[in-house]
Design a protein around this motif. Structure first.
Motif, short mmCIF file in Angstrom:
data_model
loop_
_atom_site.label_atom_id
_atom_site.label_comp_id
_atom_site.label_asym_id
_atom_site.label_seq_id
_atom_site.Cartn_x
_atom_site.Cartn_y
_atom_site.Cartn_z
N ALA A 283 0.86 -0.89 0.17
CA ALA A 283 0.15 -0.13 -0.48
C ALA A 283 0.83 1.08 -0.14
O ALA A 283 0.26 2.74 -0.44
CB ALA A 283 -0.93 -0.64 1.35
N LEU A 284 2.20 1.51 0.69
CA LEU A 284 2.74 2.51 0.81
C LEU A 284 3.32 2.69 -0.23
O LEU A 284 3.87 3.43 -0.38
CB LEU A 284 3.75 2.47 2.24
N ALA A 285 4.59 1.72 -1.49
CA ALA A 285 4.58 1.73 -2.63
C ALA A 285 3.43 2.72 -3.71
O ALA A 285 4.51 3.07 -4.23
CB ALA A 285 4.87 0.46 -3.24
N LEU A 286 2.32 2.03 -3.00
CA LEU A 286 1.65 2.47 -4.26
C LEU A 286 1.82 4.23 -3.84
O LEU A 286 1.50 5.34 -4.49
CB LEU A 286 0.19 1.84 -4.08
N GLY A 287 1.15 4.14 -2.62
CA GLY A 287 1.35 5.67 -1.30
C GLY A 287 2.86 6.26 -2.53
O GLY A 287 2.60 7.81 -3.18
N VAL A 288 3.55 5.95 -2.39
CA VAL A 288 4.97 6.94 -3.47
C VAL A 288 4.69 7.18 -4.69
O VAL A 288 4.55 7.93 -5.40
CB VAL A 288 6.40 5.61 -3.34
N VAL A 289 4.14 5.90 -5.66
CA VAL A 289 3.89 6.22 -7.49
C VAL A 289 2.99 7.50 -6.37
O VAL A 289 2.60 8.32 -7.88
CB VAL A 289 3.00 5.43 -7.34
N GLY A 290 1.84 7.50 -5.66
CA GLY A 290 1.01 8.78 -6.26
C GLY A 290 1.74 9.89 -5.50
O GLY A 290 1.31 10.70 -6.10
N LEU A 291 2.59 9.43 -4.78
CA LEU A 291 3.27 11.35 -4.56
C LEU A 291 4.04 11.81 -5.90
O LEU A 291 3.96 12.50 -6.09
CB LEU A 291 4.54 10.75 -3.40
N VAL A 292 4.84 10.53 -6.42
CA VAL A 292 5.88 10.85 -7.39
C VAL A 292 4.37 11.67 -8.78
O VAL A 292 4.86 12.65 -9.08
CB VAL A 292 6.40 10.07 -7.91
#
Length: 135
Positions: free
Chosen positions: A83-92
């Motif tokens: 889930a946090l990996a997806l958050g990093v994608v969203g952040l970028v």
């Protein structure tokens, strides 16, 4: 774990993140289109009042949590990390979008979309974690 077993595992991990990402994108773009078609949002290229940007941010929060939950649910292991990996994608991607579209809307909205990426990812992962504890 040998190389033959590792490949499907990596594909499942990547697939979990992509499924969450596409869920967020489809729901967000779809809701935008419906609100525009029904006259709630103005036609593309026309100015939009801040209240409608608040509405857009609100449903993006819900969709971000839902997409992150889905990612965590589909993850073969370590649901919160996925889930946090997806958050990093969203952040970028939110940061890139804010830079590209800085003059297209209010600055606070672009910054809000960046800021919500990681908390939404954490909330989606936490929801899945709570569900796993309850099992």
């Amino acid at each position: 774990m040998n190389e033959t077993n590792r490949s499907p595992h990596i594909l499942r991990r990547l697939g979990a993140v992509l499924a969450g990402f596409f869920t967020i994108v489809v729901l967000s773009v779809g809701t935008d289109a419906v609100l525009q078609a029904t006259g709630v949002f103005p036609p593309f290229g026309q100015p939009m009042p801040d209240t409608l940007f608040v509405l857009a941010a609100a449903y993006r929060i819900v969709y971000g949590i839902a997409g992150s939950y889905l990612t965590a649910r589909l993850a073969p292991d370590r649901p919160m990390q996925h889930a946090l990996a997806l958050g990093v994608v969203g952040l970028v991607l939110s940061t890139a979008g804010a830079v590209a579209m800085w003059d297209a809307g209010p600055a606070w909205y672009s910054l809000a979309i960046i800021v919500i990426a990681m908390p939404c990812a954490w909330a989606g992962g936490k929801l899945r974690g709570m569900q796993l504890i309850g099992q």
